[in-house]
Structures are given as C-alpha cells and as structure tokens.
Enzyme design. Sequence first.
Site, short mmCIF file in Angstrom:
data_model
loop_
_atom_site.label_atom_id
_atom_site.label_comp_id
_atom_site.label_asym_id
_atom_site.label_seq_id
_atom_site.Cartn_x
_atom_site.Cartn_y
_atom_site.Cartn_z
N ARG A 1 0.53 -1.20 -0.33
CA ARG A 1 0.09 -0.24 -0.10
C ARG A 1 0.48 1.25 0.12
NH1 ARG A 1 -3.69 -3.00 3.76
NH2 ARG A 1 -5.17 -3.72 2.91
N LYS B 1 2.50 11.52 -9.94
CA LYS B 1 2.00 10.89 -11.14
C LYS B 1 2.33 9.79 -11.36
CE LYS B 1 -1.46 14.00 -13.42
NZ LYS B 1 -1.89 14.18 -14.23
N GLU C 1 8.30 19.49 -23.69
CA GLU C 1 7.45 19.60 -22.70
C GLU C 1 7.70 21.22 -21.87
OE1 GLU C 1 5.33 18.27 -21.88
OE2 GLU C 1 5.30 15.11 -21.81
N LYS D 1 6.67 23.81 -13.16
CA LYS D 1 5.00 22.38 -12.00
C LYS D 1 4.83 22.33 -11.02
CE LYS D 1 4.74 17.08 -12.75
NZ LYS D 1 4.43 16.31 -13.41
N GLU E 1 -5.72 16.77 -9.57
CA GLU E 1 -5.85 17.17 -10.80
C GLU E 1 -7.68 17.20 -10.27
OE1 GLU E 1 -3.71 15.65 -14.23
OE2 GLU E 1 -5.12 16.25 -15.34
N ARG F 1 -4.26 21.13 -12.35
CA ARG F 1 -2.83 20.18 -13.03
C ARG F 1 -3.45 20.00 -14.81
NH1 ARG F 1 0.18 16.43 -9.79
NH2 ARG F 1 1.61 15.27 -11.58
N ASN G 1 -1.57 19.08 -19.27
CA ASN G 1 -1.71 18.31 -20.02
C ASN G 1 -1.87 18.81 -21.82
OD1 ASN G 1 -1.83 15.73 -19.09
ND2 ASN G 1 -3.67 16.52 -18.42
N HIS H 1 -1.93 17.10 -24.89
CA HIS H 1 -1.47 15.16 -24.34
C HIS H 1 -3.27 14.64 -24.34
CE1 HIS H 1 1.95 17.15 -22.49
NE2 HIS H 1 1.86 15.29 -21.22
N HIS I 1 -1.47 11.64 -26.46
CA HIS I 1 -1.81 10.82 -25.72
C HIS I 1 -2.12 9.29 -27.02
CE1 HIS I 1 -1.57 11.61 -21.29
NE2 HIS I 1 0.10 11.89 -21.77
N HIS J 1 6.94 10.00 -26.42
CA HIS J 1 5.91 10.54 -25.68
C HIS J 1 6.18 12.04 -26.11
CE1 HIS J 1 3.14 12.13 -22.93
NE2 HIS J 1 4.51 12.66 -21.96
P1 NAD Z 1 12.16 7.34 -22.01
O1 NAD Z 1 11.78 6.42 -20.44
O2 NAD Z 1 11.38 6.12 -22.76
O3 NAD Z 1 13.52 7.50 -22.05
C1 NAD Z 1 14.12 7.22 -23.17
C2 NAD Z 1 15.03 6.49 -24.06
O4 NAD Z 1 16.37 7.50 -23.20
C3 NAD Z 1 15.10 5.68 -23.61
O5 NAD Z 1 15.47 4.33 -24.48
C4 NAD Z 1 16.32 5.35 -22.53
O6 NAD Z 1 16.31 3.92 -21.57
C5 NAD Z 1 16.60 5.84 -22.80
N1 NAD Z 1 17.65 6.40 -21.86
C6 NAD Z 1 17.75 7.60 -20.80
N2 NAD Z 1 18.08 8.28 -20.31
C7 NAD Z 1 19.28 8.19 -20.52
C8 NAD Z 1 21.03 8.59 -20.79
N3 NAD Z 1 21.08 9.18 -20.08
N4 NAD Z 1 21.47 8.44 -21.72
C9 NAD Z 1 20.78 7.41 -22.83
N5 NAD Z 1 20.03 6.75 -22.45
C10 NAD Z 1 19.09 7.25 -21.78
O7 NAD Z 1 10.68 7.95 -21.54
P2 NAD Z 1 11.00 9.88 -20.92
O8 NAD Z 1 10.78 10.64 -22.30
O9 NAD Z 1 12.40 10.17 -20.35
O10 NAD Z 1 9.27 9.91 -20.38
C11 NAD Z 1 8.57 9.48 -21.55
C12 NAD Z 1 7.41 8.22 -20.48
O11 NAD Z 1 7.14 9.48 -19.51
C13 NAD Z 1 6.03 8.37 -20.86
O12 NAD Z 1 6.13 7.46 -20.69
C14 NAD Z 1 5.45 10.00 -20.36
O13 NAD Z 1 3.46 9.10 -20.25
C15 NAD Z 1 5.72 9.44 -19.14
N6 NAD Z 1 5.45 11.36 -18.09
C16 NAD Z 1 4.84 10.86 -17.39
C17 NAD Z 1 5.16 12.51 -16.92
C18 NAD Z 1 4.20 12.10 -14.79
O14 NAD Z 1 4.17 13.49 -14.42
N7 NAD Z 1 4.70 11.02 -14.21
C19 NAD Z 1 4.85 13.25 -17.06
C20 NAD Z 1 5.30 13.35 -18.60
C21 NAD Z 1 5.73 11.83 -19.14
N1 GLY Z 2 2.10 15.63 -16.93
C1 GLY Z 2 0.83 16.05 -16.26
C2 GLY Z 2 1.05 16.04 -15.46
O1 GLY Z 2 2.49 16.05 -13.95
O2 GLY Z 2 0.14 16.48 -13.95
#
Ligand code: NAD
Ligand code: GLY
Length: 359
Positions: free
Chosen positions: A118, A140, A182, A224, A234, A238, A242, A245, A249, A262
Amino acid sequence: METLEVRLGERSYPIHIGAGLLSDRALLESTVTAEQVLIVTNETVAPLYLERLKRALQARRTEALVLPDGEQHKTLATFASIVDRLIELRFHRDGCIVALGGGVVGDVAGFAAASYQRGIQFVQIPTTLLAQVDSSVGGKTAVNHPSAKNMIGAFHQPACVLADLDTLRTLPKRELAAGVAEIVKYGLIVDLELFRWLETNIERLAALDSGALAHTIRRSCEIKAAVVAEDEREHGNRALLNLGHTFGHALEALGGYGKWLHGEAVAIGIGLAAKTSNRLGWLSAADCGRIESLLRRAGLPVEADGVEPDAMLEAMALDKKASRHGLKLVLLREIGNAVVTAAPERSVLRDVLSGELGA
Ligand code: NAD
Ligand code: GLY
C-alpha cells in the site's frame, strides 16, 4: 547544485538540480535513508549509470532490477515483475525504490512503490530531459493499457528528485528534443517570458549548453512544483500540464507506443491544440505559426502522417479528462495563457484533424 521544493505539507520534497550528483555520496546517503534499497532501471541506462549509483550508495543494502527498455514495456506485466522482485527480496515497508532512468522507468517504478504494501518510499533519479523537467516531479505514476495511455496508476509523491545534468550528455538527440516539447509546453501554458527565451535560445538546448539546460530545467520544475502544490490530484489547474496530451496520448496508443516518442506525440498534440484554439477564434494565426516554427527548430515533428481522424477521435474519447459531460481539452487563449475547456463539437475537431493529419 540548486534545490527547489514541492510544497505539499508533510509530503513536501526537494528537487536537487546540478552536475555530478550521481557521484555525490554525501547527498545520496542523506537522500536515500532506507536500509533496504531496490534500484529500478533499464537495460540502456544500467550500463551507463548503475555502477556509479551503487558506489555512491554502498552504505545501503542495495539490489538492482534491470527492465527492458521502451514505452511498450510500460505495462502491468513490467509492474508485476517489480513486485515479484520485491517479494523475492522480502522487501519491507520501510525500504525504498530508487527509479534511475527516464519517464518510463519513473512511472512504472513509482507505481510499484505506490502499490507495494500500500505504498513505500521512492526516490526519482531522472536521466532524460523529459523526466528532469516533468515526469519525475508531481507524483503521477502509471502504466499503459494497450488502448489508452497511463490508464492504470496512482498518485504517489517521491521523497526526493535528484536531476544530474551530466546524464543528459549520453542522451540521443531525438530524446533530448522530446524533452524540449514539455519545456515549450510550460511556456505556452503560463510563461510567455519562457516561450520568448526559447525563441531566442532553443538551439542552445540541443547543443547541451549547461547554462541553458540548468535555466530551463529549473524554470520548468518551478512551474510544475507550483501547479502541483496548488492542485496535487488534478481537480483543476493541474490539467493545464496536459496541453497537447489528449491528442498526443491518442497518437501514442494508435502508434502502438512505438511510432512516436512521448515528447514527439506531445509536440504534434500542441500543434493540434493551437490549431483548434485558432479555429475557435482564440489564438492568432501568427502565434500558431510561432509555435510550429519553435517546435520545428527543436527538431520535433508537427505532423502525424497516416492517422485517420475518426480513429483519432475514438482514441481521444478515452482521455482521463473525459467525464460524463464529455471530452475536455487544454486550449490556448494566447501564448502563456491556457485554459481547460469543454472540447468543441466533434465536427470542428474532425475538421482540424482532417486538415492536419496526413491520412
Ligand atoms: P524513456 O523513459 O523511454 O527514455 C527515453 C530513452 O532514453 C529510453 O530509451 C531510455 O532508456 C533512454 N535513456 C534514459 N536516460 C538516458 C541517458 N542518460 N543516456 C542515454 N539514454 C538514456 O522516455 P522519457 O521521454 O524519459 O519519458 C516518457 C514517459 O514519461 C512516457 O511514458 C510518459 O507518459 C511519461 N510521463 C510521465 C509524466 C508524469 O507526470 N508522471 C509526465 C510526462 C511524461
Ligand atoms: N504531466 C502532467 C502532470 O504531471 O500532471
């Protein structure tokens, strides 16, 4: 090193931003205080940074789990593999998960931390630009459903975010650009000054100019953190985070979580949100042009070839902002001023999509 705070009462936490943080033993020991630690990372990041982190954490009982790389692995099966490992390790409630990687690792490891017994502590060590400016902050956590992005998840704040700017030096250019999408988003929703700064300086980000990276990462995290502090779950503003998005998405799901990154899908989505805003008489055509030009200069796509507008509308209907009252969109009154609003009629959206998607 600079430190910001996400102010959430007793769940407040710091965001440390700087160079060399992954090797800073004193910082890591004071950040990761649990005795039992599971580092969750992936097969690309592990060879680059896992040993360095383990060395800095040698005072702790540290295990690592290396996940397959890619958005297509942000699934319930990967989530289950983390829980399996926690059980195998007899992980206690006072242990800590450390997410070392991009947004995919952070989201799935965070969801495991939110759910295991939990909820246990977790620390975010984001290694992509996108994760440093966005996904590691705000709590998130989620995995994807094959039909809908981030559909299964929880709010669970990290205990700390540690953004080491040096890790961006190994990031592929395409991934760096995805993070810039972003940053452009933050300028568009609330910060005209940031948007203008990007118009003058955007190429400095691709060139890994340390000053430019530190400035934009700090400003993005400030924005942020302020939005999250005001509306953690949200219920209101918040949702502004998006922008682009709902379109983005839908594109990611239609592309099987592999066609666009993404950040690329968000860039296309920002363009579509701008066009929709213009169609409603809000955003000027000139400002639509400024946005598209900035995204192009960042090396981001602004068109989505091969997507059917009706398939897109169906996928958009699964957006988490949709309620029994219908779909909501984040649209732009002007640059730096976004609103969350009921989506225009389907025929209007269909027109915008038909004009812009190259199906
Ligand atoms: P990712 O995590 O897939 O990383 C991108 C690529 O870079 C991957 O191949 C990874 O292995 C590689 N990588 C990571 N660090 C590296 C480094 N220092 N050197 C070389 N390669 C490296 O993608 P991302 O763009 O980081 O994140 C996208 C994800 O984040 C999506 O799933 C999206 O939905 C999510 N997201 C979440 C939130 C949230 O608030 N939780 C907000 C925005 C996006
Ligand atoms: N990336 C959208 C949020 O964190 O609310």
